[in-house]
Design a protein around this motif. Structure first.
Motif, PDB file in Angstrom:
ATOM      1  N   UNK A 128      -9.639 -24.751 -43.107  1.00 44.39           N
ATOM      2  CA  UNK A 128      -8.684 -25.345 -43.747  1.00 44.39           C
ATOM      3  C   UNK A 128      -8.496 -26.805 -43.350  1.00 44.39           C
ATOM      4  N   UNK A 177      -8.823 -43.250 -38.080  1.00 47.38           N
ATOM      5  CA  UNK A 177      -8.440 -42.597 -37.020  1.00 47.38           C
ATOM      6  C   UNK A 177      -7.683 -41.784 -37.885  1.00 47.38           C
ATOM      7  N   UNK A 178      -6.541 -42.347 -38.184  1.00 47.05           N
ATOM      8  CA  UNK A 178      -4.966 -41.378 -38.461  1.00 47.05           C
ATOM      9  C   UNK A 178      -5.384 -40.788 -39.330  1.00 47.05           C
ATOM     10  N   UNK A 206      -0.337 -27.372 -37.804  1.00 42.90           N
ATOM     11  CA  UNK A 206       0.042 -28.464 -38.992  1.00 42.90           C
ATOM     12  C   UNK A 206       0.447 -29.072 -40.283  1.00 42.90           C
ATOM     13  N   UNK A 211      -7.183 -35.705 -33.579  1.00 43.22           N
ATOM     14  CA  UNK A 211      -5.785 -35.032 -34.168  1.00 43.22           C
ATOM     15  C   UNK A 211      -6.277 -32.967 -33.451  1.00 43.22           C
ATOM     16  N   UNK A 212      -6.491 -33.109 -33.201  1.00 44.30           N
ATOM     17  CA  UNK A 212      -6.583 -31.302 -32.487  1.00 44.30           C
ATOM     18  C   UNK A 212      -6.085 -31.536 -31.490  1.00 44.30           C
ATOM     19  N   UNK A 234      -8.511 -38.792 -40.454  1.00 43.17           N
ATOM     20  CA  UNK A 234      -8.985 -38.008 -39.146  1.00 43.17           C
ATOM     21  C   UNK A 234      -8.035 -36.864 -38.323  1.00 43.17           C
ATOM     22  N   UNK A 235      -7.559 -37.800 -37.206  1.00 41.70           N
ATOM     23  CA  UNK A 235      -6.717 -37.173 -36.689  1.00 41.70           C
ATOM     24  C   UNK A 235      -5.320 -36.161 -37.385  1.00 41.70           C
ATOM     25  N   UNK A 236      -5.056 -36.441 -38.496  1.00 41.30           N
ATOM     26  CA  UNK A 236      -4.313 -35.703 -39.436  1.00 41.30           C
ATOM     27  C   UNK A 236      -5.142 -34.511 -39.697  1.00 41.30           C
ATOM     28  N   UNK A 237      -5.831 -34.340 -39.825  1.00 37.92           N
ATOM     29  CA  UNK A 237      -7.083 -33.846 -40.504  1.00 37.92           C
ATOM     30  C   UNK A 237      -7.708 -32.401 -39.283  1.00 37.92           C
ATOM     31  N   UNK A 238      -7.574 -33.197 -37.963  1.00 37.36           N
ATOM     32  CA  UNK A 238      -7.472 -32.591 -36.786  1.00 37.36           C
ATOM     33  C   UNK A 238      -6.806 -32.255 -36.849  1.00 37.36           C
ATOM     34  N   UNK A 239      -5.183 -31.994 -36.485  1.00 44.86           N
ATOM     35  CA  UNK A 239      -3.675 -31.661 -36.532  1.00 44.86           C
ATOM     36  C   UNK A 239      -4.076 -30.223 -37.397  1.00 44.86           C
ATOM     37  N   UNK A 292      -6.171 -44.531 -30.469  1.00 41.21           N
ATOM     38  CA  UNK A 292      -5.212 -43.555 -30.598  1.00 41.21           C
ATOM     39  C   UNK A 292      -4.391 -43.097 -30.078  1.00 41.21           C
ATOM     40  N   UNK A 345     -12.605 -38.655 -34.706  1.00 44.18           N
ATOM     41  CA  UNK A 345     -11.495 -38.909 -35.115  1.00 44.18           C
ATOM     42  C   UNK A 345     -10.456 -37.453 -34.581  1.00 44.18           C
ATOM     43  N   UNK A 346     -10.939 -36.247 -35.362  1.00 43.53           N
ATOM     44  CA  UNK A 346     -10.962 -35.114 -35.814  1.00 43.53           C
ATOM     45  C   UNK A 346     -10.376 -34.217 -34.912  1.00 43.53           C
ATOM     46  N   UNK A 393     -15.682 -35.607 -44.559  1.00 39.61           N
ATOM     47  CA  UNK A 393     -15.123 -34.325 -43.521  1.00 39.61           C
ATOM     48  C   UNK A 393     -14.045 -33.503 -44.431  1.00 39.61           C
ATOM     49  N   UNK A 415      -6.117 -28.653 -38.636  1.00 37.29           N
ATOM     50  CA  UNK A 415      -6.851 -27.307 -38.810  1.00 37.29           C
ATOM     51  C   UNK A 415      -6.528 -26.306 -37.111  1.00 37.29           C
ATOM     52  N   UNK A 416      -5.309 -27.268 -36.625  1.00 29.26           N
ATOM     53  CA  UNK A 416      -4.414 -26.356 -35.454  1.00 29.26           C
ATOM     54  C   UNK A 416      -3.041 -25.715 -36.282  1.00 29.26           C
ATOM     55  N   UNK A 468      -1.872 -32.370 -31.981  1.00 30.68           N
ATOM     56  CA  UNK A 468      -1.350 -31.015 -31.961  1.00 30.68           C
ATOM     57  C   UNK A 468      -0.988 -30.342 -30.714  1.00 30.68           C
ATOM     58  N   UNK A 480     -11.308 -47.429 -32.509  1.00 32.73           N
ATOM     59  CA  UNK A 480     -10.099 -46.411 -33.154  1.00 32.73           C
ATOM     60  C   UNK A 480     -10.160 -45.155 -32.596  1.00 32.73           C
TER      61      UNK A 480
END
Lengths: 342, 326
Positions: free
Chosen positions: B109, B61-62, B74, A145-146, B64-69, A179, A141-142, B96, B71-72, A149, A175
Motif C-alpha cells: 500500500x 520522479x519526486x 515511510x 524512492x525505495x 514516484x519516489x515518494x510512492x517508492x519510499x 534525482x 521513480x518508484x 501507479x 512502500x518501505x 527509504x 528525472x
C-alpha cells in the motif's frame, strides 16, 4: 560516446564459452540450473498462450535469463527490486516461486499477486521483489524512492531498477537518473538493452545505441557488459552492489542482450511488423545458457550427461507446478472491491 | 489558539513531523516556501533538510519516489505548489499509486499524501489556476480530500498522512487567510471514517459544496438569514470515496438541492452530487429541479473583467437560491 557498445551489438561476436576461472563452481552450477528453469518456465507459458489457456499479455524473457540471475546472487531479501513488463526473469532470478508465477499468469488466487496482477504485475517481498509494472519506465521513480527509504534506514540495503533501452526515452526515467544522482541514492539501474522497443529498433529511436551515455550525462558510474555472459554480470554486479551498499550513490549497468520471442506473446521469428529471422538465428548463438554450459563442460565440472539428468528433473518438477497452478482456485469475487483501499 | 488556514496546515506538518519519524516532505520550493503561503514556513530550519527535501524540477520522479519510499515504511508528503504542475505526475498518482493495492492483491500500500494546491484568480491564467479534483475523484483507490474549515485543514491533513492509502489533499489558496480558534491537536481522525459535514442547518434548501465554494455558500447563507431564508449547507470534505447518507437525508428534508463546485461543469463533482442524490430518493420528494453552479466551461482567463465572469460570484449564488425558493 556513440561507440560504448562496440562489438557487443554484433551478434557474430561473443558466441564462445565464457571465462569461468576463479568463480565458485557451485554458484555457476546453481545459476545454470536457474537460467534453465527460467527458459523452460517461459516456454511453458508461451505454449499455453498458443493453446489459449493463458490469456493475459505475457512478455517473455527467453534469451535474457543471465542478467537477473547474475545480479540476484549479490542481493539480499531486504533489498528492493523493481521491474517492468518483461520481469519473469527478474522475479525468478531472485528465486521467486515458479508455482506462484504460473498461478499469477492464470489469474489464480495462489499467484504472487493473488491473481490480481497477471504476468505484468508481479510482487513478492519475501525475496525482495517490490513490484513490476508495465507502464514503460514507471517503476523507475518508484525504485528510486525505495532507494531513498533505504538511504534513510541506513543499514546498507539497496534498490535495483530493471529497465529496457526504450525506457530511457521516458522523461520519468531521465528525472529518476538525475534525482538518484543528486541525492546520492543507493540504486542500481540495470538497462537490459535488447535493441528493440516492441517492433522499433534502437537505431530508429535514439541517435546512439548505447544507453550508458545517460549515466555519463548524469554523473553516474557505469559498466557496459555482455548481458549473456554470467561471469561478466557477476563482476559488474559485485562492484555495483558494493558501491551502493557503501552509500556512495547510484550505479548503472548496461547489459547487452537480445530477446528471442516477440515483444509480447510466444511468436519467435517475427514481431509486430518486423521480420528479424536472420538476425535472431545469429543472436541465438550468443545463448547465455549454452555458453555457460559449454564453459563448465570444458572445465570438466559438468558432462552432457549430467546436464541432461539435471534438466530432466527440472522439467518434471515444472510440469507438476504447472498442473498444480491449473488446479488452483480463482480469487473470490469480493476481492474486486475489498482491496481497493487498505 | 488563533490560526489561519495556512498556519493550521503548518501546525499539521509540525504535529506529524514531531510525532512520526517516518514522515518527510518532498517537493519543489520547500527551502524557499513562498509558493505555498504560510503552510511551510521554517520547516526546513526546524526539522532539517533531510526531512524537508527541496527537489529538482521533476514532478514525476519526486511523486514516484515518494510512492517508492512509502512502500518501505515511510509516510511522505509530496507538495505540488500548483495543481497544474502535478498533472505531469498523473501516471504515478493514477496509474501507479491508486492501482498498487489492487494489482498486487492487497499486499502492498502506498502511504503517500499529495498536496495539490489550487491558486485561482490573480490574473494567473489558464495554466496556474486549475481545479481538477473531479478528474481525480473518478479514480478508485485514490482518496480525494478537500478541506474548507481551518480545523479541517489541520486535522484532515493529519488524517490523510496517517491513512495507509494514497491521498490527494487539495487546498485552495483562497482559503489560506480564513481564521479560527483551534484547540491543540487531539486524537487523530481516521480518514476512512470521515464524511461530509453539515456546517449550517436549514429546512428549505440544501447546498452541497466543497473547499472555497463552500466558504462562498456560507457567506451567502449568512447574508440571506437576515431575509429569513433557512438553508442547509453541507461541506463535502471527502470527494472520494463519496458517502451519500447525510446528503440524501438533507435533500429528503429540504426537497431542494443546489450543488456548487469550483471546478468545471461537464463530468464534474457538482453533477455527480446531483446524480448520486437523485438516484437515491423518490422524485416526488423534490420540490424543484436540482441546480448546479460551477466555473464557466472555459480555460481560466487572465484579463480581470473576464476573470470576474469566469469565477463563481456570491451574487450569482444568491440569485440562484432566490430563483429556486421563489
Amino acid at each position: 560516446m556513440a561507440n560504448l557498445l562496440g562489438d557487443l551489438v554484433n551478434p557474430d561476436k561473443y558466441q564462445e564459452p565464457i571465462n569461468i576461472s576463479g568463480f565458485d563452481t557451485n554458484h555457476l552450477m546453481d545459476d545454470l540450473k536457474q537460467m534453465y528453469v527460467i527458459r523452460r518456465v517461459e516456454e511453458i507459458i508461451g505454449d499455453n498462450i498458443v493453446t489459449g489457456v493463458i490469456k493475459c499479455p505475457c512478455h517473455l524473457g527467453i534469451g535474457q535469463e543471465a542478467t537477473a540471475v547474475g545480479l540476484s546472487r549479490y542481493l539480499r531479501s531486504s533489498d528492493r527490486v523493481f521491474g517492468g513488463h518483461r520481469s519473469h526473469t527478474h522475479y525468478l532470478g531472485l528465486r521467486g516461486s515458479v508455482y506462484k508465477l504460473f498461478a499469477e499468469t492464470l489469474g489464480k488466487l495462489d499467484g504472487c499477486s493473488k491473481g490480481m496482477g497477471g504476468s505484468m504485475h508481479l510482487y513478492d517481498p519475501s525475496i525482495g521483489f517490490g513490484g513490476s509494472v508495465p507502464i514503460v519506465g514507471a517503476s523507475v521513480p518508484i525504485a528510486t524512492g525505495a532507494a531513498l527509504a533505504a538511504k534513510k534506514d541506513n543499514v546498507g540495503d539497496i534498490a535495483v531498477s530493471y529497465l529496457g533501452d526504450s525506457a530511457c526515452e521516458e522523461g520519468a526515467v531521465q528525472e529518476s537518473f538525475n534525482l538518484a544522482s543528486i541525492m546520492k541514492l543507493p540504486i542500481i539501474f540495470v538497462v537490459e538493452n535488447n535493441l528493440f522497443a516492441s517492433h522499433m529498433h534502437i537505431d530508429l529511436r535514439q541517435p546512439h545505441n548505447s544507453t550508458a551515455r545517460f549515466a555519463e550525462a548524469h554523473g553516474i558510474p557505469f559498466k557496459v557488459i555482455d548481458g549473456n555472459n554470467l561471469t561478466d554480470i557477476y563482476e559488474a554486479s559485485q562492484e555495483a552492489v558494493k558501491y551502493c551498499r557503501e552509500n556512495k550513490g547510484p550505479y548503472f549497468i548496461e547489459a547487452m542482450t537480445y530477446r528471442w520471442r516477440g515483444h509480447v506473446g510466444p511468436r519467435e521469428d517475427t514481431d509486430v511488423g518486423v521480420k528479424r529471422k536472420d538476425d535472431l538465428n545469429t543472436w541465438k548463438k550468443r545463448d547465455p545458457i549454452r555458453r555457460l554450459k559449454d564453459s563448465l563442460i570444458n572445465k570438466n565440472v559438468l558432462s552432457e550427461n549430467d546436464f541432461n539428468e539435471i534438466t530432466k528433473l527440472i522439467d518434471k518438477n515444472l510440469v507438476e507446478q504447472w498442473q498444480k497452478a491449473l488446479d488452483a482456485p480463482y480469487p473470490p469475487k469480493s476481492l474486486l472491491t475489498e482491496i481497493v483501499y487498505k | 489558539m488563533k490560526h489561519t488556514q495556512g498556519t493550521a496546515i503548518l501546525a499539521a506538518h509540525k504535529y506529524l513531523l514531531d510525532n512520526y519519524p517516518e514522515v518527510f516532505v518532498f517537493g519543489q520550493g520547500l527551502w524557499s516556501p513562498w509558493y505555498v503561503g504560510s503552510t511551510m514556513t521554517d520547516l526546513d530550519k526546524i526539522y532539517g533538510k533531510d526531512r524537508i527535501i527541496d527537489s529538482p524540477v521533476s514532478e514525476v520522479a519526486v511523486t514516484g519516489a515518494a510512492i517508492g519510499a512509502s512502500l518501505y515504511g515511510y509516510k511522505p508528503i509530496v507538495v505540488h505548489p500548483r495543481m497544474d504542475f502535478m498533472i505531469l505526475a498523473v501516471d504515478q498518482i493514477v496509474t501507479q499509486a491508486a492501482k498498487w493495492s489492487s494489482m498486487f492483491g492487497g499486499q502492498s500500500h502506498p502511504n503517500i499524501t499529495i498536496r495539490g494546491i489550487v491558486n485561482r484568480g490573480g490574473e494567473q491564467g489558464a495554466q496556474h489556476s486549475q481545479s481538477l479534483h473531479s478528474w481525480f475523484a473518478h479514480i478508485p483507490g485514490l482518496r480525494v480530500v478537500m478541506p474548507t474549515t481551518v480545523k479541517d485543514a489541520r486535522d484532515l491533513l493529519i488524517a490523510s498522512v496517517l491513512c495507509p492509502d494514497p491521498v490527494l489533499f487539495i487546498e485552495d489558496r483562497w482559503l489560506y487567510d480564513e481564521e479560527d480558534e483551534l484547540d491543540p491537536v487531539g486524537e487523530p481522525l481516521v480518514l476512512n471514517d470521515q464524511e461530509s459535514n453539515i456546517l449550517i442547518e436549514g429546512s428549505d434548501l440544501t447546498i452541497v459544496a466543497n473547499s472555497f465554494s463552500c466558504l462562498q455558500a456560507k457567506r451567502v447563507i449568512e447574508q440571506l438569514e437576515r431575509e429569513n431564508y433557512s438553508i442547509e449547507l453541507i461541506d463535502l470534505r471527502i470527494l472520494n470515496p463519496l458517502k451519500y447518507d447525510k446528503l440524501v437525508n438533507s435533500v429528503k428534508k429540504t426537497g431542494r438541492l443546489l450543488s456548487i463546485d469550483g471546478g468545471w461543469t461537464t463530468c464534474g463533482v457538482a453533477g455527480e452530487i446531483i446524480a448520486g442524490i437523485t438516484e437515491r430518493i423518490d422524485p416526488s420528494s423534490l420540490k424543484t429541479r436540482p441546480v448546479r453552479l460551477t466555473l464557466t466551461d472555459a480555460p481560466a482567463p487572465t484579463s480581470k473583467p473576464l476573470e470576474n465572469e469566469y469565477y463563481l460570484s456570491e451574487e450569482k449564488i444568491i440569485n440562484t437560491i432566490k430563483d429556486m425558493l421563489n
